[in-house]
Scaffold this motif. Structure first.
Motif, PDB file in Angstrom:
ATOM      1  N   UNK A 100      -9.351  13.074   5.706  1.00  0.00           N
ATOM      2  CA  UNK A 100      -8.501  13.849   4.780  1.00  0.00           C
ATOM      3  C   UNK A 100      -7.362  12.761   4.135  1.00  0.00           C
ATOM      4  N   UNK A 101      -7.701  12.241   3.009  1.00  0.00           N
ATOM      5  CA  UNK A 101      -6.645  11.119   2.333  1.00  0.00           C
ATOM      6  C   UNK A 101      -5.390  11.799   2.156  1.00  0.00           C
ATOM      7  N   UNK A 102      -5.205  13.343   1.871  1.00  0.00           N
ATOM      8  CA  UNK A 102      -3.971  13.842   1.642  1.00  0.00           C
ATOM      9  C   UNK A 102      -2.950  13.769   2.931  1.00  0.00           C
ATOM     10  N   UNK A 108       6.285   9.908  12.718  1.00  0.00           N
ATOM     11  CA  UNK A 108       6.927   8.810  13.226  1.00  0.00           C
ATOM     12  C   UNK A 108       6.491   7.352  12.528  1.00  0.00           C
ATOM     13  N   UNK A 109       7.541   6.748  12.180  1.00  0.00           N
ATOM     14  CA  UNK A 109       6.900   5.368  11.508  1.00  0.00           C
ATOM     15  C   UNK A 109       5.897   4.387  12.312  1.00  0.00           C
ATOM     16  N   UNK A 110       5.924   4.542  13.517  1.00  0.00           N
ATOM     17  CA  UNK A 110       5.039   3.854  14.404  1.00  0.00           C
ATOM     18  C   UNK A 110       3.458   4.658  14.795  1.00  0.00           C
ATOM     19  N   UNK A 111       3.434   6.021  14.179  1.00  0.00           N
ATOM     20  CA  UNK A 111       2.223   6.563  14.389  1.00  0.00           C
ATOM     21  C   UNK A 111       1.083   6.028  13.534  1.00  0.00           C
ATOM     22  N   UNK A 112       1.288   5.027  12.639  1.00  0.00           N
ATOM     23  CA  UNK A 112       0.146   4.492  11.815  1.00  0.00           C
ATOM     24  C   UNK A 112       0.286   2.928  11.970  1.00  0.00           C
ATOM     25  N   UNK A 113      -0.615   2.226  12.547  1.00  0.00           N
ATOM     26  CA  UNK A 113      -0.421   1.036  12.719  1.00  0.00           C
ATOM     27  C   UNK A 113      -1.327   0.090  12.358  1.00  0.00           C
ATOM     28  N   UNK A 114      -2.181   0.369  11.345  1.00  0.00           N
ATOM     29  CA  UNK A 114      -3.043  -0.712  10.773  1.00  0.00           C
ATOM     30  C   UNK A 114      -2.704  -1.942  10.542  1.00  0.00           C
ATOM     31  N   UNK A 115      -1.638  -2.361  10.101  1.00  0.00           N
ATOM     32  CA  UNK A 115      -0.784  -3.806  10.095  1.00  0.00           C
ATOM     33  C   UNK A 115       0.132  -4.014  10.934  1.00  0.00           C
ATOM     34  N   UNK A 116      -0.074  -3.403  12.199  1.00  0.00           N
ATOM     35  CA  UNK A 116       0.966  -3.512  13.093  1.00  0.00           C
ATOM     36  C   UNK A 116       2.498  -3.086  12.859  1.00  0.00           C
ATOM     37  N   UNK A 117       3.455  -3.367  13.616  1.00  0.00           N
ATOM     38  CA  UNK A 117       4.794  -2.921  13.051  1.00  0.00           C
ATOM     39  C   UNK A 117       5.796  -3.920  13.885  1.00  0.00           C
ATOM     40  N   UNK A 149      -2.679   5.657  -6.550  1.00  0.00           N
ATOM     41  CA  UNK A 149      -2.118   5.935  -5.411  1.00  0.00           C
ATOM     42  C   UNK A 149      -3.213   6.978  -4.712  1.00  0.00           C
ATOM     43  N   UNK A 150      -4.134   7.423  -5.483  1.00  0.00           N
ATOM     44  CA  UNK A 150      -5.350   8.284  -4.614  1.00  0.00           C
ATOM     45  C   UNK A 150      -6.232   7.222  -4.017  1.00  0.00           C
ATOM     46  N   UNK A 151      -6.517   6.103  -4.741  1.00  0.00           N
ATOM     47  CA  UNK A 151      -7.328   5.214  -4.027  1.00  0.00           C
ATOM     48  C   UNK A 151      -6.593   4.725  -2.700  1.00  0.00           C
ATOM     49  N   UNK A 152      -5.269   4.501  -2.725  1.00  0.00           N
ATOM     50  CA  UNK A 152      -4.608   3.892  -1.435  1.00  0.00           C
ATOM     51  C   UNK A 152      -4.730   5.228  -0.532  1.00  0.00           C
ATOM     52  N   UNK A 184      -6.017   4.216   3.126  1.00  0.00           N
ATOM     53  CA  UNK A 184      -5.467   4.349   4.365  1.00  0.00           C
ATOM     54  C   UNK A 184      -5.933   5.299   5.361  1.00  0.00           C
ATOM     55  N   UNK A 185      -6.713   6.426   4.584  1.00  0.00           N
ATOM     56  CA  UNK A 185      -7.610   7.374   5.744  1.00  0.00           C
ATOM     57  C   UNK A 185      -8.727   6.719   6.191  1.00  0.00           C
ATOM     58  N   UNK A 186      -9.391   5.948   5.432  1.00  0.00           N
ATOM     59  CA  UNK A 186     -10.365   5.108   6.250  1.00  0.00           C
ATOM     60  C   UNK A 186      -9.833   4.191   7.237  1.00  0.00           C
ATOM     61  N   UNK A 187      -8.883   3.707   7.237  1.00  0.00           N
ATOM     62  CA  UNK A 187      -8.305   2.616   8.186  1.00  0.00           C
ATOM     63  C   UNK A 187      -7.558   3.340   9.408  1.00  0.00           C
ATOM     64  N   UNK A 188      -7.181   4.686   8.739  1.00  0.00           N
ATOM     65  CA  UNK A 188      -6.797   5.290  10.149  1.00  0.00           C
ATOM     66  C   UNK A 188      -7.869   5.613  11.195  1.00  0.00           C
ATOM     67  N   UNK A 189      -9.026   6.027  10.727  1.00  0.00           N
ATOM     68  CA  UNK A 189     -10.225   6.374  11.303  1.00  0.00           C
ATOM     69  C   UNK A 189     -10.787   4.862  11.975  1.00  0.00           C
ATOM     70  N   UNK A 190     -10.930   4.100  11.190  1.00  0.00           N
ATOM     71  CA  UNK A 190     -11.507   2.732  11.377  1.00  0.00           C
ATOM     72  C   UNK A 190     -10.415   1.437  11.383  1.00  0.00           C
ATOM     73  N   UNK A 191      -9.381   1.257  12.144  1.00  0.00           N
ATOM     74  CA  UNK A 191      -8.571   0.278  12.008  1.00  0.00           C
ATOM     75  C   UNK A 191      -9.133  -1.104  12.380  1.00  0.00           C
TER      76      UNK A 191
END
Ligand code: HEM
Length: 154
Positions: A69-71, A82-91, A8-11, A15-22
């Motif tokens: 900040x992975x947390x 919002x569920x669409x506030x994070x779109x690394x895999x689109x939605x 879970x921590x690695x995840x 996710x935080x890496x891909x937030x900054x670099x999608x």
């Protein structure tokens, strides 16, 4: 599969890496019907582009957006967004069908490296230079120092 679910921590780090670099920095859709956005009406057949890169750096959704900040991906923090506030895999109906497989691949690769190596960066986030060539590309990355762990440390 149980091991993947336990990472879970690695995840959160992924996710935080891909937030900054999608990897996919722009998602396009052609409107079939008018879209009413604030005081604007956007006509059918218009091609819209959503930029996850900008969305993910929105100060209101992600305070101190440049801070790593992975947390931010703790379940209680995700629940507030919002569920669409994070779109690394689109939605929506045309989102990425490989998203779960991709996450398992990333966990498998990273956990294998981390099991046998210690990883140290020789630079900072400022050294990361990105550009968009259909997908996100790294034009410059800080060097990494990898040291094989002694068998007693594994
Ligand atoms: C980190 C890895 C990956 C990322 C960041 C990613 C991202 C995306 C994104 C953002 C879209 C949506 C594009 C859009 O809405 O226009 C997409 C679509 C798609 N992805 Fe991925 N993807 C990844 C890995 C994979 C893998 C491993 C597979 C297959 C095993 C896959 C298969 C697909 C397919 C088939 C679509 C099109 C779905 C459709 O149009 O209905 N992706 N991906």
């Amino acid at each position: 599969m149980e091991d993947f679910k336990a990472m879970v921590k690695l995840e959160r780090v992924i996710k935080e890496t891909m937030r900054l670099y999608p990897s996919v920095s722009g998602i396009t859709r052609t409107l079939k019907e008018p879209l009413y956005l604030s005081k604007y009406t956007i006509l059918p057949n218009t091609t819209m582009i959503v930029f996850p890169h900008m969305l993910h750096r929105d100060q209101n959704t992600y305070p101190n957006p440049k801070e790593f900040d992975p947390d931010r991906f703790l379940p209680e923090q995700c629940a507030e967004r919002h569920p669409y506030a994070y779109l690394i895999f689109s939605a929506g109906p045309r989102n990425c069908i490989g998203r779960k497989f991709a996450m398992y691949q990333m966990k498998a690769a990273l956990s294998t490296i981390l099991r046998y190596m210690s990883v140290e960066t020789l630079g900072t986030q400022q050294d990361i230079v990105i550009s968009t060539k259909l997908i996100l590309r790294a034009d410059n990355l800080p060097s990494l120092k990898l040291n094989q762990l002694k068998t007693t440390e594994i």
